[in-house]
Design a protein around this motif. Structure first.
Motif, PDB file in Angstrom:
ATOM      1  N   TYR B  31     -47.080  78.062  -0.342  1.00 13.51           N
ATOM      2  CA  TYR B  31     -46.843  78.235  -1.769  1.00 13.51           C
ATOM      3  C   TYR B  31     -46.005  77.094  -2.338  1.00 13.51           C
ATOM      4  O   TYR B  31     -45.553  77.163  -3.466  1.00 13.51           O
ATOM      5  N   ASP B  32     -45.787  76.038  -1.524  1.00 12.83           N
ATOM      6  CA  ASP B  32     -44.969  74.925  -1.995  1.00 12.83           C
ATOM      7  C   ASP B  32     -45.661  74.136  -3.090  1.00 12.83           C
ATOM      8  O   ASP B  32     -45.041  73.619  -3.988  1.00 12.83           O
ATOM      9  N   ASP B  33     -46.946  73.996  -2.997  1.00 16.15           N
ATOM     10  CA  ASP B  33     -47.697  73.174  -3.936  1.00 16.15           C
ATOM     11  C   ASP B  33     -48.923  73.965  -4.360  1.00 16.15           C
ATOM     12  O   ASP B  33     -49.827  74.176  -3.570  1.00 16.15           O
ATOM     13  N   LEU B  34     -48.918  74.429  -5.589  1.00 14.75           N
ATOM     14  CA  LEU B  34     -50.017  75.296  -6.021  1.00 14.75           C
ATOM     15  C   LEU B  34     -51.063  74.553  -6.838  1.00 14.75           C
ATOM     16  O   LEU B  34     -52.051  75.125  -7.246  1.00 14.75           O
ATOM     17  N   ARG B  35     -50.827  73.264  -7.101  1.00 18.19           N
ATOM     18  CA  ARG B  35     -51.787  72.578  -7.985  1.00 18.19           C
ATOM     19  C   ARG B  35     -52.689  71.598  -7.256  1.00 18.19           C
ATOM     20  O   ARG B  35     -53.885  71.529  -7.538  1.00 18.19           O
ATOM     21  N   THR B  36     -52.122  70.824  -6.337  1.00 14.69           N
ATOM     22  CA  THR B  36     -52.919  69.774  -5.709  1.00 14.69           C
ATOM     23  C   THR B  36     -54.125  70.323  -4.946  1.00 14.69           C
ATOM     24  O   THR B  36     -55.216  69.776  -5.069  1.00 14.69           O
ATOM     25  N   ILE B  39     -57.220  70.723  -6.934  1.00 18.21           N
ATOM     26  CA  ILE B  39     -57.916  69.484  -7.290  1.00 18.21           C
ATOM     27  C   ILE B  39     -58.601  68.919  -6.047  1.00 18.21           C
ATOM     28  O   ILE B  39     -59.747  68.475  -6.105  1.00 18.21           O
ATOM     29  N   ARG B  40     -57.878  68.992  -4.929  1.00 18.47           N
ATOM     30  CA  ARG B  40     -58.376  68.384  -3.700  1.00 18.47           C
ATOM     31  C   ARG B  40     -59.690  69.006  -3.248  1.00 18.47           C
ATOM     32  O   ARG B  40     -60.573  68.322  -2.731  1.00 18.47           O
ATOM     33  N   PHE B  43     -62.988  67.327  -4.186  1.00 19.74           N
ATOM     34  CA  PHE B  43     -63.427  66.055  -3.619  1.00 19.74           C
ATOM     35  C   PHE B  43     -64.544  66.303  -2.618  1.00 19.74           C
ATOM     36  O   PHE B  43     -64.572  67.348  -1.958  1.00 19.74           O
ATOM     37  N   GLU B  44     -65.409  65.321  -2.473  1.00 17.87           N
ATOM     38  CA  GLU B  44     -66.483  65.479  -1.499  1.00 17.87           C
ATOM     39  C   GLU B  44     -65.908  65.543  -0.096  1.00 17.87           C
ATOM     40  O   GLU B  44     -64.850  64.995   0.171  1.00 17.87           O
ATOM     41  N   ARG B  49     -68.181  61.245   2.683  1.00 19.06           N
ATOM     42  CA  ARG B  49     -67.471  60.001   2.438  1.00 19.06           C
ATOM     43  C   ARG B  49     -67.802  58.968   3.520  1.00 19.06           C
ATOM     44  O   ARG B  49     -67.905  57.804   3.238  1.00 19.06           O
TER      45      ARG B  49
END
Lengths: 810, 55
Positions: B31-36, B39-40, B43-44, B49
């Protein structure tokens, strides 16, 4: 990538926006560089593009259009060399075993999904980068890399060459662990929620009055299980309220947590006693519901804006290392080792870390951190320069006269800190309430006990404890955090970010506003141009335009924008004297653009900054003046504010603008010019001592004293990632015109809290009516207490939202 | 009625299991980072890649 692929790219990407840079999205102008059928505004952007494509990182450009940042090429390659020094490196790295190292940087430039993608795919750009991870909320990147093959300085250099130069300042050296303070609260809430759900389930037979019909053994077991479930709630979740209550009592104060802690303890003891000794039902369900709801209130209070730093110390303004001139040449030396007498070398865009004397070079210093004034100040050899200024232009050499730790900047800061320490903390509305509430409840409980002592001794214990249980100000304690938290979130949506929800309450108490001028009520960058002198003809305008478009000086850029649309003529012999002016030959005419003495003009008596003189063939034409433009809507803002508050202006600038400011702020405003940073601090302090509650609105480090001394200090920023001194709130320049509405909403929120208090007291009175008679049944308590809390939560949220809507904030 | 005891014990155990899972996730920084991560995930995948690189 092979040429064949570039061919394909060229064909597929036939839809091309002609004049915006493929890398950074800025308009390219005439000097566009083309590669692969794409245009770039400068060679820096093109270099990054080629580098990324060579490593198969083209996806960067497909996620967002024009995602890139202009890399700063003006710097030397070895300027990060100081990072490899033992003392610096070991303090920056999170982890290092000699081969693999991990480091976390703050990279404020991260702004879109392309940025995240590129920074997380850095391992494809350099094989020594093992992995990287972005935290978008906090704008941070953590990298693991092979420190043997890729020293820290080269890693940072690589990031900088892509345009993502990490912000490494003195305060990063003693890095704190990432903030994980939210974790205990989440865990406490989860435990309380878990126990509440199960306790309610186990209470069902009692709710439905089935305890007589079910087997007694099962019903007893249910009650014992409830006690078991109450134990973690009491000894773990409720600690959140015991700690502040105890610390308040230790300081002989009463805050909202005291009556709450009292209620929780009484609930737990009474319930355990009832169940174990009296075979009763107990109030375990009420206890769990109470703790759970109160923790939800705490959650509301916890809203933080990760990407904004409200508490910057002066240390985050200063670099870690500077270039020191020694007999062997230049070496980068940690700032802490700089002493008086050392000679340091500063390049374009570097911050002066210590007070000193300019030895050589043309200094053009931007003191906007210190003074808020965006116009640069010129200094000649032998002049004093002060820490906190930023050199713009060519390289300068400075002899340090005072160690960094004794600089003017630092003294300013310490003066500020001293004021903050003296600043009295204002009791919040909720704490003032509990100051009266707690003794009243205790008195009522004792009176009830005394009454029943004479009436019916068997009811003394149950009636007195019932009073304490039902009077537990759960709804009261929820009203403030919910209303203030809602207001804080709504303001945040309108781009007014306050540090914590208490600030909203402090804004509501305000009686006076103090503004800074430059950068606060005026727009930095945007200027209102006017021209004095013989009007230039069309062809002359074209000639001036052709000259200024070749310079990147801020005033040249403004003049270029003013004359945009003119035809660009070929120029020869272009030369720029940093800090003085530019000249070139267009056709048969020699054009000079610059300061008054550069073009040999007689300066007007009230010489102002931001003035550009023009001469053609050494005949002075006149000058352009770029006076700072007031923020749009300032007049309305002032008209609305002056109805209710006393307005003042404290500016570090000269009196030149007095009449213009007075026109806009109105005749009632109290204007002060030529104010030093400590004058501003004194001004705010005097107001506070005279009993005013002051909002100080500023932007630069020169306002830092005033911002800290004020009841509420607000900084105005052009964009959310820009540098701002420590303050209670950050107001986006775009939302400046809504300032009166924000203050009004803070008032409304306090009204909502007062109404919620009344509402919850109403519930309390109903409960007390039953409690004093000794009639408070567990079921009644289990219904009444959560019902009052839920009513208050709903009312606070909806009413605050309604007011925000009516004020036009959303 | 005895079956109730078993069922209640069971239901408490299941619920406690979920509580434990939540606290484990919390302690491990989920729960430290709820936004990245939001978005991540768009990504394909790395397999795609790799293909992109060979071209």
């Amino acid at each position: 990538m092979s040429d064949q692929v570039r061919q394909v790219v060229r064909q597929t990407d036939s839809i091309e926006v002609p004049l915006s840079c493929y890398h950074c999205g800025d308009p390219c102008g005439d000097g566009a560089i083309r590669e692969d059928g794409r245009s770039f505004c400068c060679s820096g952007c093109q270099t990054v593009y080629s580098l990324l494509y060579e490593h198969g990182l083209g996806t960067y450009y497909t996620l967002e259009s024009g995602p890139g940042l202009k890399p700063d090429q003006a710097h030397r390659v070895d300027r990060f060399a100081y990072l490899d020094r033992d003392g610096v490196r070991s303090r920056l790295l999170d982890f290092d075993d000699g081969r693999t190292a991990r480091v976390t940087f703050s990279v404020p430039q991260v702004h879109c999904s392309s940025c995240i993608w590129l920074l997380e795919n850095l391992y494809r750009l350099h094989e020594s980068i093992l992995s990287s991870r972005v935290d978008f909320q906090r704008r941070r990147v953590s990298l693991s890399f092979d420190i043997e093959k890729l020293p820290l300085s080269r890693l940072v250099g690589l990031l900088a060459s892509l345009g993502y130069e990490p912000e490494i300042s003195l305060s990063d050296l003693d890095r704190k662990q990432p903030d994980r303070s939210y974790r205990p609260l989440y865990a406490r809430l989860a435990v309380a929620g878990f126990c509440l759900g199960n306790v309610m389930l186990l209470s069902f037979p009692r709710y439905l009055g089935l305890e007589g019909t079910t087997e007694t053994a099962v019903s007893r077991l249910f009650d014992y299980l409830k006690i078991l479930l109450a134990v973690p709630v009491f000894f773990y979740s409720a600690v959140e309220f015991f700690k502040p209550a105890l610390s308040a009592l230790r300081h002989r104060r009463v805050n909202m947590d005291v009556p709450i802690a009292l209620g929780i303890v009484v609930l737990f003891v009474r319930s355990t006693y009832d169940i174990l000794l009296l075979n009763g039902a107990g109030y375990i369900d009420s206890l769990c519901a109470l703790v759970f709801l109160l923790l939800v209130g705490r959650l509301y209070q916890m809203k933080t804006y990760f990407s904004l730093a409200f508490d910057r110390s002066y240390r985050s303004y200063l670099p870690i290392a500077v270039m020191k001139k020694t007999v062997f040449g230049e070496a980068s030396v940690p700032l802490e080792e700089i002493k008086a007498g050392d000679i340091i070398v500063l390049r374009n865009r570097e911050i002066i870390p210590a007070d000193g004397i300019l030895l050589s070079g043309q200094a053009e210093i931007d003191y906007s951190f210190v003074t808020g004034e965006s116009a640069t100040v010129r200094a000649e050899s032998g002049d004093l320069v002060y820490a906190g200024g930023r050199q713009c232009g060519s390289t300068i050499e400075v002899e340090v006269t005072r160690e960094p730790s004794r600089s003017y900047l630092l003294q300013l800061w310490e003066e500020t800190e001293a004021v903050v320490r003296q600043k009295p903390t204002l009791a919040t509305l909720a704490n003032r309430m509990s100051y009266y509430f707690t003794p009243a409840v205790l008195a009522l409980a004792s009176l009830t006990g005394i009454y029943w002592w004479f009436a019916d001794r068997s009811l003394v214990w149950s009636a007195a404890t019932s009073v304490l249980i039902v009077a537990c100000p759960c709804a009261l304690a929820l009203a403030s955090p919910i209303a203030l938290g809602t207001a804080q979130r709504l303001m945040g949506k309108a781009r007014f970010f306050v540090k914590d929800s208490d600030v909203v309450e402090r804004i509501a108490s305000v009686t006076a506003l103090v503004f800074d001028k430059t950068g606060t009520i005026t727009q930095s960058g945007a200027a209102e141009p006017d021209y004095v002198g013989r009007p230039p003809s069309n062809i002359e305008q074209a000639m001036i335009y052709s000259v200024v478009r070749q310079s990147t000086h801020p005033l040249s850029v403004q003049l270029r924008d003013l004359l945009a649309g003119q035809q660009a003529l070929p120029t020869i012999d272009f030369s720029e004297q940093p800090g003085r002016g530019i000249r070139a030959v267009v056709g048969a005419h020699s054009i000079k653009v610059g300061s008054a003495d550069y073009v040999n003009a007689d300066a007007a008596p009230d010489a102002q900054p931001n003035v550009v003189y023009v001469s053609i063939d050494d005949a002075v034409l006149g000058f352009y003046r770029f006076a700072n433009r007031f923020r749009p809507g300032l007049k309305e803002v002032a008209t609305r504010l002056v109805e209710r508050f006393r307005l003042s202006l404290v500016s570090g600038d000269h009196e030149g603008d007095r009449s213009r400011v007075s026109d806009v702020l109105g005749p009632c405003a109290d204007l002060h010019f030529n104010q030093s940073p400590s004058d501003k601090l004194q001004f705010v302090n005097q107001k506070i001592q005279a009993g005013e509650r002051v909002v100080m609105v500023g932007d630069g480090l020169n306002d830092a004293g005033g911002l800290n001394a004020a009841t509420v200090g607000l900084t105005v920023v052009e964009d959310d990632s820009s540098f701002s001194p420590s303050s209670d709130g950050v107001l986006s320049a775009r939302s400046f015109r809504q300032l009166p509405q924000f203050i009004a909403l803070a008032h409304d929120t306090v009204t909502v809290i007062k109404l919620s208090f009344a509402l919850s007291l109403l519930y309390n009175l109903v409960g007390l009516w039953f409690a004093v008679q000794g009639l408070l049944s567990p079921v009644l308590a289990a219904v009444l207490m959560p019902a009052s809390s839920v009513t208050v939560v709903l009312f606070s949220t909806l009413a605050t939202g309604y007011f925000a809507h009516r004020r036009g904030i959303l | 009625m005895d079956v109730m005891l078993v069922l209640i014990g069971f239901s408490l155990a299941v619920a406690a299991g979920f509580l434990g899972a939540f606290i484990w996730a919390l302690k491990h920084g989920q729960y430290d980072d709820l936004r990245t991560p939001a978005i991540r995930i768009l990504f394909e995948s790395s397999a795609d890649r790799q293909k992109d690189k060979k071209e």
